[in-house]
Design an enzyme around this catalytic site. Sequence first.
Site, PDB file in Angstrom:
ATOM      1  N   THR A 195      23.131  17.497  48.413  1.00 40.06           N
ATOM      2  CA  THR A 195      21.955  17.046  47.516  1.00 40.06           C
ATOM      3  C   THR A 195      20.986  18.339  46.962  1.00 40.06           C
ATOM      4  O   THR A 195      20.103  18.099  46.862  1.00 40.06           O
ATOM      5  CB  THR A 195      20.953  16.272  48.325  1.00 40.06           C
ATOM      6  OG1 THR A 195      20.911  17.158  49.655  1.00 40.06           O
ATOM      7  CG2 THR A 195      22.109  15.197  48.943  1.00 40.06           C
TER       8      THR A 195
ATOM      9  N   HIS B 245      10.297   8.673  47.882  1.00 42.80           N
ATOM     10  CA  HIS B 245      11.264   9.836  47.691  1.00 42.80           C
ATOM     11  C   HIS B 245      12.284  10.169  47.832  1.00 42.80           C
ATOM     12  O   HIS B 245      12.593   8.865  48.458  1.00 42.80           O
ATOM     13  CB  HIS B 245      10.641  10.281  48.926  1.00 42.80           C
ATOM     14  CG  HIS B 245      11.233  11.726  49.071  1.00 42.80           C
ATOM     15  ND1 HIS B 245      11.326  13.388  48.121  1.00 42.80           N
ATOM     16  CD2 HIS B 245      12.544  11.993  50.368  1.00 42.80           C
ATOM     17  CE1 HIS B 245      11.727  13.810  49.141  1.00 42.80           C
ATOM     18  NE2 HIS B 245      12.846  13.180  50.041  1.00 42.80           N
TER      19      HIS B 245
ATOM     20  N   SER C 128      17.993  12.391  60.192  1.00 44.29           N
ATOM     21  CA  SER C 128      16.726  12.419  59.185  1.00 44.29           C
ATOM     22  C   SER C 128      16.647  10.997  58.116  1.00 44.29           C
ATOM     23  O   SER C 128      15.597  10.695  57.730  1.00 44.29           O
ATOM     24  CB  SER C 128      16.954  13.151  58.411  1.00 44.29           C
ATOM     25  OG  SER C 128      18.115  13.153  57.271  1.00 44.29           O
TER      26      SER C 128
ATOM     27  N   SER D 216       9.904  15.517  55.558  1.00 41.97           N
ATOM     28  CA  SER D 216       9.992  15.682  57.554  1.00 41.97           C
ATOM     29  C   SER D 216       9.371  15.787  57.813  1.00 41.97           C
ATOM     30  O   SER D 216       8.870  17.150  57.365  1.00 41.97           O
ATOM     31  CB  SER D 216      11.918  16.374  56.573  1.00 41.97           C
ATOM     32  OG  SER D 216      12.648  15.783  56.281  1.00 41.97           O
TER      33      SER D 216
ATOM     34  N   ASP E 268      36.484  12.497  47.747  1.00 41.39           N
ATOM     35  CA  ASP E 268      36.675  11.856  46.702  1.00 41.39           C
ATOM     36  C   ASP E 268      35.183  12.004  46.089  1.00 41.39           C
ATOM     37  O   ASP E 268      34.230  12.142  47.038  1.00 41.39           O
ATOM     38  CB  ASP E 268      36.629  10.267  47.712  1.00 41.39           C
ATOM     39  CG  ASP E 268      36.994   9.310  46.764  1.00 41.39           C
ATOM     40  OD1 ASP E 268      36.685   9.653  44.935  1.00 41.39           O
ATOM     41  OD2 ASP E 268      36.831   8.326  46.830  1.00 41.39           O
TER      42      ASP E 268
ATOM     43  N   CYS F  46       8.347  17.593  52.393  1.00 44.72           N
ATOM     44  CA  CYS F  46       8.770  17.064  50.589  1.00 44.72           C
ATOM     45  C   CYS F  46       6.775  16.002  50.375  1.00 44.72           C
ATOM     46  O   CYS F  46       7.012  15.601  48.504  1.00 44.72           O
ATOM     47  CB  CYS F  46       9.685  16.144  49.916  1.00 44.72           C
ATOM     48  SG  CYS F  46      11.647  16.548  50.848  1.00 44.72           S
TER      49      CYS F  46
ATOM     50  N   GLU G 282       7.917  23.620  48.857  1.00 42.79           N
ATOM     51  CA  GLU G 282       8.675  24.014  50.688  1.00 42.79           C
ATOM     52  C   GLU G 282       9.657  25.389  50.186  1.00 42.79           C
ATOM     53  O   GLU G 282      10.393  25.619  51.499  1.00 42.79           O
ATOM     54  CB  GLU G 282       9.016  22.971  51.741  1.00 42.79           C
ATOM     55  CG  GLU G 282       9.534  22.353  50.720  1.00 42.79           C
ATOM     56  CD  GLU G 282      10.994  21.084  51.806  1.00 42.79           C
ATOM     57  OE1 GLU G 282      11.226  21.766  52.475  1.00 42.79           O
ATOM     58  OE2 GLU G 282      10.736  20.163  51.718  1.00 42.79           O
TER      59      GLU G 282
ATOM     60  N   ASN H  13      17.838  16.611  45.001  1.00 39.29           N
ATOM     61  CA  ASN H  13      15.984  16.722  45.365  1.00 39.29           C
ATOM     62  C   ASN H  13      15.220  17.836  45.023  1.00 39.29           C
ATOM     63  O   ASN H  13      16.252  19.002  45.130  1.00 39.29           O
ATOM     64  CB  ASN H  13      16.876  16.920  47.084  1.00 39.29           C
ATOM     65  CG  ASN H  13      15.321  16.580  47.438  1.00 39.29           C
ATOM     66  OD1 ASN H  13      14.561  16.068  46.986  1.00 39.29           O
ATOM     67  ND2 ASN H  13      15.488  16.755  49.228  1.00 39.29           N
TER      68      ASN H  13
END
Length: 447
Positions: free
Chosen positions: A165, A246, A213, A366, A33, A122, A85, A330
């Site tokens: 994402t 963030h 996370s 993270s 969806d 991040c 990263e 992201n």
Amino acid sequence: MHTDAVGIDGMAIWTGKLKLDLADTYAPAQDTDPAKYTKGLGLYASSLPDVHEDIVTMGANAAHRLLRRKGVSPDEIGRIDVATESAFDRSKPASTYVAGCLEQVFEGDFRHANKGERKFACISGTQSLDDAFNWIRAGRSRGRKALVITTDTAFYERNDPGEATQGAGAIAMLVDRNPDVVAFGTHQGHGSADETDFLKPNQQYPSVDGTRSMQVYLARIQEALEDLDAAGADLHPDAHALFLFHTPFPGMVGKAAVLGYNHGVRGTEVGSGLVDRIGPQPRPTAFDDEDAYLDALKTYTGKLMETPHYEEWYERTIAPTLGLSRHVGNWYTGSVHLARASGLQAAAEAGRNLADERMLVASYGSGAQAEIHAETVQPGWDEEISQLTIDEQLAARYDLSFEEYEAIHDAHNHNRETPLSPQTTPEGEFVFDGWGGMGERTYAYVE
Ligand code: HMG
């Protein structure tokens, strides 16, 4: 007078030139969806890099645009820090490649600039701004400016829940005295712990425990709020024009915003009004088991989010910061800095005068660490923000079919040799154009 102020004097954004539409292209291919992405995560599209784009081209293109616009020459830059990263070299920092690109188009060089690459998921973009601030405040800059670049290609393994994402883009920021955009405050709050919810142990794509996370993100933000409070900062929601977080996806910020608000109103008149209206926040000690406590907390949070003061605060300070993220996904190290650009751009469009107003900036990486500090918007902010060309860049992206998306994902996979023609024609930009004899990536400027 803002003579002591050190902060962001200008910024430029570079988006990956391809677009994956989540509702029209990704959702049908996943048999999902579309509302899961647009309403659940709060995302409409991802920006992705074309085959000639990578962290160096995007970073160099953003920096080129910024230095030209501000009329800054290489000898005025005393340090270049790249936060990423998505690095492809374990020794040579991306900043040396970026400087090499810029030296192709500028007169002079960056021979005397201190260059580095910052890593902590991040949060390293914010840490690089911190380094620049400290370098200038310590009196070591000799009147020169710092160039901070966040740049990432945030790809996930195909069919990982994080795939929706993804994003790719770079933000270049000039840090200087008497800045035109924002001045950094000195108080900081940190929340930091050894966590393994998202990591890339010698691998391109992250190993992710998505649900955990989110809990780790919220726990570290809560700790950073407490630390900032202990440092004596004013956290009242009404004291800030914008509150940036963030933003891995806007839905995550919706959850973090409640924490920020709840912490900020504690012990204030607004907080007492809240208790009168919806009762006190449930405490774990009042429940026999954790599930009952979590259910009560969810009900309390739902009621809080429906109060008029919260709704008005969220619309004014949080919603404007999410606009760009919804259309790009992201950008890892750049995500919170994109939230700054988004919030200021939306405020300028709404005719708000933010000069001398304060913002709270909550960064997160993270592994895991959160940092929160305040910034003061500077009188030149709206002129600077009007120079961002991000809306035009987003509109010009090539809209991928699902088959083209699959091919692009393969083309950027470090473990595959998948030659692919670019979807866009480079113009006035740096491109990745091959490999050198030492295995290095090579770059050219296309007029
Ligand atoms: P998922 O399994 O795809 O999605 O994983 P879900 O089933 O949990 O649904 C997501 C939301 O959509 C939920 O909302 C659903 O209810 C809703 P919530 O309950 O949370 O409010 N939903 C719908 N809404 C409307 N209509 C529908 C519908 N269906 C579902 N039909 C997950 C989501 C975030 C776990 C996944 O995307 C993921 O693993 N992402 C990568 C990790 C991540 O982004 N974590 C965020 C915190 S960690 C962080 O920010 C650091 C990071 O940036 C890396 C770094 O620091 O370097 C990631």
